[in-house]
Write a protein that holds these residues in place. Structure first.
Motif, PDB file in Angstrom:
ATOM      1  N   ILE A  12     -35.018  99.746  82.080  1.00 21.66           N
ATOM      2  CA  ILE A  12     -34.124 100.430  83.034  1.00 21.66           C
ATOM      3  C   ILE A  12     -35.029 100.584  84.413  1.00 21.66           C
ATOM      4  O   ILE A  12     -34.540 100.576  85.414  1.00 21.66           O
ATOM      5  CB  ILE A  12     -33.282 101.544  82.642  1.00 21.66           C
ATOM      6  N   SER A  13     -36.042 101.477  83.907  1.00 19.25           N
ATOM      7  CA  SER A  13     -36.867 101.974  85.122  1.00 19.25           C
ATOM      8  C   SER A  13     -37.542 100.682  85.933  1.00 19.25           C
ATOM      9  O   SER A  13     -37.897 100.640  87.186  1.00 19.25           O
ATOM     10  CB  SER A  13     -37.948 103.038  84.831  1.00 19.25           C
ATOM     11  N   LEU A  14     -38.220  99.720  85.322  1.00 21.72           N
ATOM     12  CA  LEU A  14     -38.618  98.736  85.840  1.00 21.72           C
ATOM     13  C   LEU A  14     -37.645  97.879  86.904  1.00 21.72           C
ATOM     14  O   LEU A  14     -37.995  97.581  87.790  1.00 21.72           O
ATOM     15  CB  LEU A  14     -39.351  97.972  84.894  1.00 21.72           C
ATOM     16  N   ALA A  15     -36.470  97.718  86.070  1.00 19.06           N
ATOM     17  CA  ALA A  15     -35.419  97.018  86.780  1.00 19.06           C
ATOM     18  C   ALA A  15     -34.969  97.653  88.032  1.00 19.06           C
ATOM     19  O   ALA A  15     -34.903  96.980  89.021  1.00 19.06           O
ATOM     20  CB  ALA A  15     -34.144  96.563  85.688  1.00 19.06           C
ATOM     21  N   ASN A  16     -34.838  98.812  88.167  1.00 16.21           N
ATOM     22  CA  ASN A  16     -34.641  99.624  89.044  1.00 16.21           C
ATOM     23  C   ASN A  16     -35.494  99.549  90.141  1.00 16.21           C
ATOM     24  O   ASN A  16     -35.205  99.435  91.417  1.00 16.21           O
ATOM     25  CB  ASN A  16     -33.879 100.980  88.902  1.00 16.21           C
ATOM     26  N   SER A  17     -36.817  99.677  89.728  1.00 13.78           N
ATOM     27  CA  SER A  17     -37.856  99.659  90.530  1.00 13.78           C
ATOM     28  C   SER A  17     -38.135  98.460  91.379  1.00 13.78           C
ATOM     29  O   SER A  17     -38.210  98.093  92.479  1.00 13.78           O
ATOM     30  CB  SER A  17     -39.290 100.057  89.888  1.00 13.78           C
ATOM     31  N   ILE A  18     -37.717  97.232  90.495  1.00 10.44           N
ATOM     32  CA  ILE A  18     -37.793  96.015  91.172  1.00 10.44           C
ATOM     33  C   ILE A  18     -36.707  95.563  92.002  1.00 10.44           C
ATOM     34  O   ILE A  18     -37.036  95.278  93.305  1.00 10.44           O
ATOM     35  CB  ILE A  18     -38.063  94.843  90.028  1.00 10.44           C
ATOM     36  N   GLY A  19     -35.718  96.165  91.752  1.00 15.03           N
ATOM     37  CA  GLY A  19     -34.328  95.970  92.599  1.00 15.03           C
ATOM     38  C   GLY A  19     -34.505  96.539  93.866  1.00 15.03           C
ATOM     39  O   GLY A  19     -34.295  96.205  94.851  1.00 15.03           O
ATOM     40  N   GLY A  20     -35.002  97.722  93.937  1.00 20.24           N
ATOM     41  CA  GLY A  20     -35.188  98.643  95.111  1.00 20.24           C
ATOM     42  C   GLY A  20     -36.475  97.907  95.990  1.00 20.24           C
ATOM     43  O   GLY A  20     -36.159  98.037  96.898  1.00 20.24           O
ATOM     44  N   TRP A  21     -37.370  97.510  95.313  1.00 18.30           N
ATOM     45  CA  TRP A  21     -38.482  96.920  95.919  1.00 18.30           C
ATOM     46  C   TRP A  21     -38.450  95.672  96.663  1.00 18.30           C
ATOM     47  O   TRP A  21     -38.710  95.592  97.584  1.00 18.30           O
ATOM     48  CB  TRP A  21     -39.680  96.866  94.923  1.00 18.30           C
ATOM     49  N   ILE A  22     -37.550  94.687  96.058  1.00 17.89           N
ATOM     50  CA  ILE A  22     -37.338  93.547  96.654  1.00 17.89           C
ATOM     51  C   ILE A  22     -36.205  93.580  97.911  1.00 17.89           C
ATOM     52  O   ILE A  22     -36.339  92.644  98.686  1.00 17.89           O
ATOM     53  CB  ILE A  22     -37.058  92.418  95.603  1.00 17.89           C
ATOM     54  N   GLY A  23     -35.491  94.570  97.895  1.00 15.52           N
ATOM     55  CA  GLY A  23     -34.394  94.740  98.959  1.00 15.52           C
ATOM     56  C   GLY A  23     -33.589  93.559  98.897  1.00 15.52           C
ATOM     57  O   GLY A  23     -32.922  93.265  97.906  1.00 15.52           O
ATOM     58  N   ASP A  24     -33.162  92.850  99.946  1.00 14.89           N
ATOM     59  CA  ASP A  24     -32.465  91.610 100.081  1.00 14.89           C
ATOM     60  C   ASP A  24     -33.044  90.326  99.963  1.00 14.89           C
ATOM     61  O   ASP A  24     -32.322  89.519  99.910  1.00 14.89           O
ATOM     62  CB  ASP A  24     -31.967  91.845 101.800  1.00 14.89           C
ATOM     63  N   ALA A  25     -34.281  90.242  99.582  1.00 17.09           N
ATOM     64  CA  ALA A  25     -35.223  88.993  99.443  1.00 17.09           C
ATOM     65  C   ALA A  25     -34.624  88.683  98.229  1.00 17.09           C
ATOM     66  O   ALA A  25     -34.310  89.292  97.162  1.00 17.09           O
ATOM     67  CB  ALA A  25     -36.718  89.371  99.372  1.00 17.09           C
ATOM     68  N   SER A  26     -34.683  87.327  97.664  1.00 12.28           N
ATOM     69  CA  SER A  26     -34.394  86.525  96.547  1.00 12.28           C
ATOM     70  C   SER A  26     -35.613  86.875  95.732  1.00 12.28           C
ATOM     71  O   SER A  26     -37.079  86.886  95.798  1.00 12.28           O
ATOM     72  CB  SER A  26     -34.367  85.166  96.826  1.00 12.28           C
ATOM     73  N   LEU A  27     -35.347  87.170  94.189  1.00 14.07           N
ATOM     74  CA  LEU A  27     -36.390  87.233  93.444  1.00 14.07           C
ATOM     75  C   LEU A  27     -37.281  86.124  93.029  1.00 14.07           C
ATOM     76  O   LEU A  27     -38.533  86.265  92.789  1.00 14.07           O
ATOM     77  CB  LEU A  27     -35.601  87.578  91.773  1.00 14.07           C
ATOM     78  N   THR A  28     -36.897  84.898  93.392  1.00  9.83           N
ATOM     79  CA  THR A  28     -37.600  83.749  93.482  1.00  9.83           C
ATOM     80  C   THR A  28     -38.490  83.358  94.657  1.00  9.83           C
ATOM     81  O   THR A  28     -39.050  82.416  94.717  1.00  9.83           O
ATOM     82  CB  THR A  28     -36.641  82.632  93.088  1.00  9.83           C
ATOM     83  N   ASN A  29     -38.348  84.454  95.734  1.00 11.84           N
ATOM     84  CA  ASN A  29     -39.036  84.064  96.816  1.00 11.84           C
ATOM     85  C   ASN A  29     -40.504  84.090  96.306  1.00 11.84           C
ATOM     86  O   ASN A  29     -41.073  84.916  95.783  1.00 11.84           O
ATOM     87  CB  ASN A  29     -38.771  85.322  98.028  1.00 11.84           C
ATOM     88  N   PRO A  30     -41.033  82.654  96.768  1.00 13.59           N
ATOM     89  CA  PRO A  30     -42.423  82.514  96.788  1.00 13.59           C
ATOM     90  C   PRO A  30     -43.555  83.638  97.335  1.00 13.59           C
ATOM     91  O   PRO A  30     -44.301  83.895  96.524  1.00 13.59           O
ATOM     92  CB  PRO A  30     -42.914  81.204  97.338  1.00 13.59           C
ATOM     93  N   THR A  31     -43.105  84.190  98.359  1.00 15.54           N
ATOM     94  CA  THR A  31     -43.770  85.155  98.936  1.00 15.54           C
ATOM     95  C   THR A  31     -44.263  86.312  98.162  1.00 15.54           C
ATOM     96  O   THR A  31     -44.923  87.203  98.101  1.00 15.54           O
ATOM     97  CB  THR A  31     -43.328  85.668 100.397  1.00 15.54           C
TER      98      THR A  31
END
Length: 182
Positions: free
Chosen positions: A21-40
């Motif tokens: 849960i904490s990793l998922a929430n951190s990653i979700g907040g960190w990527i913002g509106d960008a795609s998870l598959t964004n190469p950058t």
């Protein structure tokens, strides 16, 4: 010993769930509106996930996997492998696929999911990575059950588990005796 093992298993499951849960929430907040598959972002996401290995491995977490909503592995680490990622022999299992699917669809497992890897039973937990309210991926965490028996032999754990039950029974008996006399 028999009372302590289920307690440690449930404690370990909670730790895996909390980690997911904490990793998922951190990653979700960190990527913002960008795609998870964004190469950058992919290198940065892998770096974040890999850094968790040093902290989580001593706590019997055997792997962390980040996938997109379709179940494709984006980042992760597995036990003590020197390279990032989780082997396909693990990610392609029905148990891991179900955990990802359930997390993305926000379905909680009623019973713990386990996976056997190299003869070792791992408990699985998962959580959805969200952008706002939309699930865009999942984090799956596996916790090892191999060292639970060794923990029970740890003197401090044994004292706490063996000492707490008689103490609670003693308090209960004292209260009952006290009430019967008044």
């Amino acid at each position: 010993y028999l009372l302590g093992l289920p307690f440690l298993r449930s404690q370990q499951r909670v730790a895996a769930e909390t980690t997911a849960i904490s990793l998922a929430n951190s990653i979700g907040g960190w990527i913002g509106d960008a795609s998870l598959t964004n190469p950058t972002l992919s290198g940065q996401v892998q770096s974040v996930i890999t850094r968790t290995q040093a902290e989580l491995r001593p706590r019997d977490i055997d792997f962390v996997l980040l996938s997109d909503a379709e179940g494709n592995q984006l980042a992760g680490w597995f036990k003590d492998l020197p390279t990032p990622g989780v082997p396909e022999t693990v990610t392609n299992t029905e148990e891991v696929s179900n955990e990802i699917s359930n997390a993305v669809r926000s379905i909680e497992n009623a019973s713990p999911t386990t996976l056997v890897v190299d003869g070792e039973t791992l408990g699985l937990a998962s959580a959805a990575v969200r952008q706002g309210t939309t699930p865009v991926g999942a984090v799956v965490v596996a916790s090892s059950q191999q060292n639970l028996s060794a923990r029970l032999r740890d003197p401090l754990t044994t004292i706490v588990l063996a000492g707490a039950l008689p103490l609670l029974l003693g308090i209960l008996i004292s209260l009952l005796i006290g009430r019967s006399r008044s």
